[in-house]
Design a protein around this motif. Structure first.
Motif, mmCIF file in Angstrom:
data_model
loop_
_atom_site.group_PDB
_atom_site.id
_atom_site.type_symbol
_atom_site.label_atom_id
_atom_site.label_comp_id
_atom_site.label_asym_id
_atom_site.label_seq_id
_atom_site.Cartn_x
_atom_site.Cartn_y
_atom_site.Cartn_z
ATOM 1 N N ARG A 139 1.280 -18.447 12.093
ATOM 2 C CA ARG A 139 1.613 -17.692 13.298
ATOM 3 C C ARG A 139 2.897 -16.884 13.081
ATOM 4 N NH1 ARG A 139 0.579 -21.424 16.319
ATOM 5 N NH2 ARG A 139 2.616 -22.442 16.463
ATOM 6 N N ARG A 140 3.861 -17.488 12.433
ATOM 7 C CA ARG A 140 5.122 -16.802 12.157
ATOM 8 C C ARG A 140 4.901 -15.613 11.218
ATOM 9 N NH1 ARG A 140 10.680 -18.096 12.180
ATOM 10 N NH2 ARG A 140 11.853 -17.120 10.483
ATOM 11 N N ALA A 141 4.074 -15.809 10.193
ATOM 12 C CA ALA A 141 3.790 -14.734 9.239
ATOM 13 C C ALA A 141 3.094 -13.570 9.927
ATOM 14 C CB ALA A 141 2.932 -15.268 8.094
ATOM 15 N N ALA A 142 2.126 -13.869 10.793
ATOM 16 C CA ALA A 142 1.398 -12.810 11.507
ATOM 17 C C ALA A 142 2.329 -12.049 12.440
ATOM 18 C CB ALA A 142 0.239 -13.415 12.292
ATOM 19 N N ARG A 143 3.203 -12.788 13.126
ATOM 20 C CA ARG A 143 4.150 -12.145 14.044
ATOM 21 C C ARG A 143 5.133 -11.254 13.275
ATOM 22 N NH1 ARG A 143 5.844 -16.359 16.279
ATOM 23 N NH2 ARG A 143 7.823 -16.650 15.188
ATOM 24 N N LYS A 144 5.631 -11.771 12.163
ATOM 25 C CA LYS A 144 6.586 -11.002 11.359
ATOM 26 C C LYS A 144 5.909 -9.757 10.774
ATOM 27 C CE LYS A 144 10.369 -11.842 8.138
ATOM 28 N NZ LYS A 144 11.392 -11.845 9.206
ATOM 29 N N TYR A 173 8.016 0.720 2.249
ATOM 30 C CA TYR A 173 8.005 -0.223 3.366
ATOM 31 C C TYR A 173 7.066 -1.403 3.115
ATOM 32 C CZ TYR A 173 10.993 2.418 6.508
ATOM 33 O OH TYR A 173 12.075 3.021 7.078
ATOM 34 N N ARG A 174 5.968 -1.171 2.420
ATOM 35 C CA ARG A 174 5.052 -2.271 2.116
ATOM 36 C C ARG A 174 5.701 -3.267 1.159
ATOM 37 N NH1 ARG A 174 0.161 1.876 1.898
ATOM 38 N NH2 ARG A 174 -0.547 1.678 4.045
ATOM 39 N N GLU A 175 6.454 -2.753 0.214
ATOM 40 C CA GLU A 175 7.166 -3.639 -0.709
ATOM 41 C C GLU A 175 8.228 -4.432 0.049
ATOM 42 O OE1 GLU A 175 8.210 -5.688 -4.009
ATOM 43 O OE2 GLU A 175 6.474 -4.364 -3.740
ATOM 44 N N GLN A 176 8.900 -3.796 0.977
ATOM 45 C CA GLN A 176 9.898 -4.494 1.786
ATOM 46 C C GLN A 176 9.254 -5.597 2.622
ATOM 47 O OE1 GLN A 176 11.822 -1.425 4.060
ATOM 48 N NE2 GLN A 176 13.106 -0.744 2.363
ATOM 49 N N LEU A 177 8.075 -5.314 3.155
ATOM 50 C CA LEU A 177 7.361 -6.322 3.943
ATOM 51 C C LEU A 177 6.992 -7.515 3.075
ATOM 52 C CD1 LEU A 177 5.846 -7.425 6.387
ATOM 53 C CD2 LEU A 177 3.893 -5.997 5.744
ATOM 54 N N LEU A 178 6.479 -7.248 1.876
ATOM 55 C CA LEU A 178 6.098 -8.328 0.965
ATOM 56 C C LEU A 178 7.294 -9.210 0.662
ATOM 57 C CD1 LEU A 178 4.052 -9.673 -0.933
ATOM 58 C CD2 LEU A 178 4.721 -8.004 -2.688
ATOM 59 N N GLN A 179 8.421 -8.598 0.358
ATOM 60 C CA GLN A 179 9.625 -9.362 0.051
ATOM 61 C C GLN A 179 10.113 -10.150 1.261
ATOM 62 O OE1 GLN A 179 12.462 -6.540 -1.496
ATOM 63 N NE2 GLN A 179 11.233 -6.075 -3.310
ATOM 64 N N ALA A 180 10.045 -9.546 2.433
ATOM 65 C CA ALA A 180 10.502 -10.216 3.660
ATOM 66 C C ALA A 180 9.652 -11.437 3.967
ATOM 67 C CB ALA A 180 10.469 -9.239 4.827
ATOM 68 N N GLN A 182 7.805 -13.198 1.839
ATOM 69 C CA GLN A 182 8.005 -14.209 0.808
ATOM 70 C C GLN A 182 9.319 -14.944 1.010
ATOM 71 O OE1 GLN A 182 7.573 -11.958 -2.832
ATOM 72 N NE2 GLN A 182 5.352 -12.234 -2.883
ATOM 73 N N GLN A 183 10.378 -14.198 1.339
ATOM 74 C CA GLN A 183 11.671 -14.823 1.585
ATOM 75 C C GLN A 183 11.628 -15.704 2.821
ATOM 76 O OE1 GLN A 183 14.464 -14.679 -0.429
ATOM 77 N NE2 GLN A 183 15.099 -16.333 0.945
ATOM 78 N N ASP A 184 10.940 -15.231 3.852
ATOM 79 C CA ASP A 184 10.822 -16.005 5.089
ATOM 80 C C ASP A 184 10.100 -17.316 4.826
ATOM 81 O OD1 ASP A 184 11.073 -15.973 8.135
ATOM 82 O OD2 ASP A 184 8.941 -16.379 7.881
ATOM 83 N N ARG A 185 9.062 -17.261 3.996
ATOM 84 C CA ARG A 185 8.319 -18.491 3.703
ATOM 85 C C ARG A 185 9.175 -19.458 2.897
ATOM 86 N NH1 ARG A 185 2.444 -19.172 0.666
ATOM 87 N NH2 ARG A 185 2.258 -21.410 1.063
ATOM 88 N N ARG A 186 9.960 -18.936 1.924
ATOM 89 C CA ARG A 186 10.845 -19.803 1.144
ATOM 90 C C ARG A 186 11.884 -20.456 2.045
ATOM 91 N NH1 ARG A 186 10.267 -15.647 -2.859
ATOM 92 N NH2 ARG A 186 12.106 -14.569 -2.042
ATOM 93 N N ASP A 187 12.478 -19.673 2.939
ATOM 94 C CA ASP A 187 13.480 -20.211 3.858
ATOM 95 C C ASP A 187 12.876 -21.259 4.773
ATOM 96 O OD1 ASP A 187 15.280 -18.486 2.730
ATOM 97 O OD2 ASP A 187 15.215 -17.025 4.362
#
Length: 206
Positions: A139-144, A173-180, A182-187
């Motif tokens: 749910r968090r990933a979809a919202r983000k 922007y797509r690369e930024q989304l991918l990084q965001a 991935q970082q969010d999931r690690r955190d």
């Protein structure tokens, strides 16, 4: 007022009616019009880009208009008439895709809804759960993703008529989304691991 009463407009109209708000429909498909009238729904037949039809349907006294047409040219023509003759109306418009949304934005429409976004994200969220993410993580990933996608759409608006620039900026922007994501999931994983360690009851020492 709801302009266009196909599957998209029907869901919106039923929700408004269920919450006690009256709706007036404008529909150019005669068969669809006959169907809704059999259910006792007030509807007008004809081209909603005509001022006389809009006036006869009560546009002057309406609070807002929901435009559900997927035809970009037709929707823009109607919007021009609404803005010219009934500027008090709040316009909520369906966009078939990004290019349609950009055209609506250029026309000054504030409330725009791409037709497939929420259903596509719902499927993606369920897929993430089936692939092993927790419901909270999915749910968090979809919202983000949705938040970033909306920001990206706004940021790319100035380039929408320049395909080369639009593609170049979209890649960034797509690369930024991918990084965001991935970082969010690690955190999030670190946070959950830390919580799990703190939550463990102390075992008795032998």
């Amino acid at each position: 007022m709801i302009i266009g009463y196909g599957r998209f407009g029907q869901i919106t109209g039923r929700l408004l009616n269920a919450c006690g708000f009256g709706t007036t429909l404008l529909e150019r498909n005669a068969e669809q019009l006959d169907l809704v009238r059999r259910y006792g729904i007030e509807a007008y037949y004809g081209d909603a880009s005509r001022e006389d039809l809009l006036r006869a349907a009560g546009a002057k006294n309406a609070r807002l208009v929901i435009l559900t047409l997927s035809d970009q040219a037709a929707s823009l023509e109607i919007i021009a008439q609404l803005q010219k003759h009934f500027p008090h109306l709040i316009i909520l418009a369906r966009a078939r895709n990004r290019m349609h949304q950009y055209a609506l934005m250029e026309a000054g429409v504030k409330y725009i809804f791409r037709e497939t976004v929420d259903s596509a994200l719902a499927i993606g969220e369920k897929a993430l759960i089936l692939l092993g993410l927790s419901p909270m993580q999915a749910r968090r990933a979809a919202r983000k993703f949705k938040q970033h996608d909306e920001r990206m759409l706004e940021a790319l608006f100035p380039y929408w008529r320049d395909e080369t620039q639009h593609i170049a900026q979209a890649r960034i922007y797509r690369e930024q989304l991918l990084q965001a994501l991935q970082q969010d999931r690690r955190d999030k994983d670190l946070h959950l691991d830390h919580y799990w360690e703190e939550a463990q009851p102390e075992t008795e020492k032998p």
